[in-house]
Structure formats: structure tokens, C-alpha cells
Design a protein around this motif. Structure first.
Motif, mmCIF file in Angstrom:
data_model
loop_
_atom_site.group_PDB
_atom_site.id
_atom_site.type_symbol
_atom_site.label_atom_id
_atom_site.label_comp_id
_atom_site.label_asym_id
_atom_site.label_seq_id
_atom_site.Cartn_x
_atom_site.Cartn_y
_atom_site.Cartn_z
ATOM 1 N N VAL A 1 0.806 -1.220 0.000
ATOM 2 C CA VAL A 1 0.000 0.000 0.000
ATOM 3 C C VAL A 1 0.840 1.272 0.000
ATOM 4 N N ASP A 2 2.153 1.110 0.154
ATOM 5 C CA ASP A 2 3.076 2.237 0.110
ATOM 6 C C ASP A 2 4.462 1.656 -0.147
ATOM 7 N N PHE A 3 5.320 2.436 -0.826
ATOM 8 C CA PHE A 3 6.665 1.939 -1.085
ATOM 9 C C PHE A 3 7.611 3.088 -1.401
ATOM 10 N N ALA A 4 8.895 2.786 -1.241
ATOM 11 C CA ALA A 4 9.969 3.670 -1.682
ATOM 12 C C ALA A 4 11.114 2.768 -2.139
ATOM 13 N N ILE A 5 11.578 3.001 -3.355
ATOM 14 C CA ILE A 5 12.713 2.264 -3.901
ATOM 15 C C ILE A 5 13.794 3.297 -4.165
ATOM 16 N N ASN A 6 14.883 3.199 -3.421
ATOM 17 C CA ASN A 6 15.920 4.225 -3.451
ATOM 18 C C ASN A 6 17.239 3.619 -3.922
ATOM 19 N N GLN A 7 17.807 4.179 -4.993
ATOM 20 C CA GLN A 7 19.134 3.778 -5.442
ATOM 21 C C GLN A 7 20.150 4.651 -4.722
ATOM 22 N N VAL B 1 20.852 8.437 -5.408
ATOM 23 C CA VAL B 1 21.090 8.520 -6.850
ATOM 24 C C VAL B 1 19.755 8.730 -7.559
ATOM 25 N N ALA B 2 18.769 7.895 -7.239
ATOM 26 C CA ALA B 2 17.433 7.971 -7.841
ATOM 27 C C ALA B 2 16.439 7.309 -6.896
ATOM 28 N N ARG B 3 15.154 7.656 -7.050
ATOM 29 C CA ARG B 3 14.125 7.054 -6.200
ATOM 30 C C ARG B 3 12.791 7.072 -6.931
ATOM 31 N N ILE B 4 12.001 6.038 -6.723
ATOM 32 C CA ILE B 4 10.582 6.026 -7.080
ATOM 33 C C ILE B 4 9.839 5.726 -5.790
ATOM 34 N N ASP B 5 8.839 6.565 -5.478
ATOM 35 C CA ASP B 5 8.098 6.380 -4.236
ATOM 36 C C ASP B 5 6.677 6.903 -4.385
ATOM 37 N N CYS B 6 5.923 6.770 -3.304
ATOM 38 C CA CYS B 6 4.542 7.244 -3.239
ATOM 39 C C CYS B 6 4.432 8.304 -2.157
ATOM 40 N N CYS B 7 3.692 9.347 -2.448
ATOM 41 C CA CYS B 7 3.218 10.285 -1.433
ATOM 42 C C CYS B 7 2.333 11.309 -2.127
ATOM 43 N N GLY B 8 1.479 11.939 -1.368
ATOM 44 C CA GLY B 8 0.601 12.952 -1.930
ATOM 45 C C GLY B 8 -0.352 12.421 -2.978
ATOM 46 N N GLY B 9 -0.691 11.140 -2.917
ATOM 47 C CA GLY B 9 -1.633 10.566 -3.867
ATOM 48 C C GLY B 9 -1.043 10.260 -5.230
ATOM 49 N N THR B 10 0.307 10.185 -5.302
ATOM 50 C CA THR B 10 0.948 9.875 -6.577
ATOM 51 C C THR B 10 2.098 8.892 -6.399
ATOM 52 N N VAL B 11 2.426 8.227 -7.494
ATOM 53 C CA VAL B 11 3.677 7.501 -7.615
ATOM 54 C C VAL B 11 4.542 8.397 -8.495
ATOM 55 N N HIS B 12 5.742 8.664 -8.053
ATOM 56 C CA HIS B 12 6.590 9.610 -8.783
ATOM 57 C C HIS B 12 8.059 9.237 -8.607
ATOM 58 N N ARG B 13 8.899 9.894 -9.417
ATOM 59 C CA ARG B 13 10.326 9.586 -9.366
ATOM 60 C C ARG B 13 11.145 10.827 -9.084
ATOM 61 N N HIS B 14 12.354 10.579 -8.620
ATOM 62 C CA HIS B 14 13.342 11.616 -8.330
ATOM 63 C C HIS B 14 14.653 11.190 -8.978
ATOM 64 N N GLN B 15 15.425 12.151 -9.438
ATOM 65 C CA GLN B 15 16.770 11.900 -9.965
ATOM 66 C C GLN B 15 17.688 12.919 -9.298
ATOM 67 N N PHE B 16 18.708 12.460 -8.609
ATOM 68 C CA PHE B 16 19.561 13.341 -7.824
ATOM 69 C C PHE B 16 20.918 13.550 -8.486
ATOM 70 N N ASP B 17 21.552 14.679 -8.146
ATOM 71 C CA ASP B 17 22.932 14.895 -8.539
ATOM 72 C C ASP B 17 23.832 14.628 -7.330
ATOM 73 N N LYS B 18 25.132 14.760 -7.516
ATOM 74 C CA LYS B 18 26.084 14.452 -6.440
ATOM 75 C C LYS B 18 25.900 15.333 -5.213
ATOM 76 N N ALA C 1 1.863 -0.723 -9.139
ATOM 77 C CA ALA C 1 2.898 0.280 -9.427
ATOM 78 C C ALA C 1 4.236 -0.111 -8.805
ATOM 79 N N TYR C 2 4.202 -0.748 -7.651
ATOM 80 C CA TYR C 2 5.442 -1.200 -7.009
ATOM 81 C C TYR C 2 6.190 -2.175 -7.918
ATOM 82 N N LYS C 3 5.474 -3.142 -8.464
ATOM 83 C CA LYS C 3 6.114 -4.135 -9.336
ATOM 84 C C LYS C 3 6.751 -3.445 -10.540
ATOM 85 N N GLU C 4 6.024 -2.516 -11.131
ATOM 86 C CA GLU C 4 6.539 -1.783 -12.291
ATOM 87 C C GLU C 4 7.746 -0.930 -11.901
#
Length: 139
Positions: A55-61, A72-89, A115-118
Motif C-alpha cells: 500500500v506504500d513503497f519507496a525504492i531508493n538507489q 542517486v534515484a528514487r521512485i516512491d509514493c506520497c501525496g496521492g501519486t507515484v513519482h520519481r526523483h533523480q539526484f545529482d552528487k 505500481a510497485y512491481k513496475e
């Protein structure tokens, strides 16, 4: 005689809220994409499970730099969305909350579970590209 329209604020649209964390089973584990150089880098996965659904997840590289872990990167859930982040150094989020999918408030658990599986597949597939981008490599 004038009638004024109501100035009451519009109600916020309903958004998906996962069940309370205390009602969920939380699992945290590390995974390493096949063929990747795993020394000092990994995916850290956190999932919240309620009634056999994620029902909730965060996958963080992450990568280890000078004894600390950097995003480095993350896909997670919050605020009613599944979304991604891409970080710099420097830890700056280069793309903000890039929307992947809205989570409907009425059937969110099923959507998040799928969405977690994807998202896990995407993070494995894009692992090396994310790392190159974080390092500033042109390739």
C-alpha cells in the motif's frame, strides 16, 4: 437587493492515503541488479503491506561516498501519486516529483501494489543509467 456568492473555499479533492503505518507490516531490504558493480551501491526497498497488498513503497538507489550513503534515484509514493526523483552528487533533485501515476483514493491499494512491481523493474532496468547520470558521465 444583491446576493453575494459564497466565498467558502473549495474542498480539496480526495487523495489516496495509505492505511496507518502501525496497521501495516513494514519490510526493508536491499537488492542488486544483475550484472551491476555492487560494491558500495544498491537499491534499498521499503514496502508497507496491508491485507496482502503493498500500500506504500519507496525504492531508493544509493551509492556509498566517503562512508555515507548518497541518493542517486528514487521512485516512491506520497501525496496521492507515484513519482520519481533523480539526484545529482550534491543531493539536488533534478526532476522534482516527476509524476508516474495518480493513485485513486478509492482503489489505491491495488494501484500501488501494481505500481510497485513496475517501479522495481524500472529501477533495475535504469540502474546503470541512473548511476552514470549521477556521476556526470556523458554515456
Amino acid at each position: 437587493m444583491r446576493h453575494s456568492a459564497s466565498k467558502a473555499p473549495k474542498p480539496k479533492p480526495a487523495t489516496y492515503e495509505p492505511p496507518p503505518a502501525d496497521d501495516c507490516t513494514v519490510d526493508v531490504f536491499q537488492t542488486y541488479p544483475t550484472g551491476s558493480d555492487n560494491d558500495g551501491q544498491m537499491l534499498v526497498v521499503r514496502i508497507w503491506v496491508y491485507r496482502a497488498l503493498i500500500v506504500d513503497f519507496a525504492i531508493n538507489q544509493v551509492i556509498e561516498v566517503d562512508g555515507s550513503w548518497k541518493d542517486v534515484a528514487r521512485i516512491d509514493c506520497c501525496g496521492g501519486t507515484v513519482h520519481r526523483h533523480q539526484f545529482d552528487k550534491d543531493g539536488n533533485d533534478l526532476i522534482g516529483h516527476k509524476l508516474i501515476r495518480e493513485i485513486p483514493p478509492d482503489a489505491g491499494g491495488e494501484v500501488v501494489n501494481e505500481a510497485y512491481k513496475e517501479a522495481l523493474a524500472v529501477m533495475h532496468d535504469e540502474y546503470d543509467d541512473n548511476l552514470r547520470r549521477w556521476r556526470g558521465d556523458d554515456a
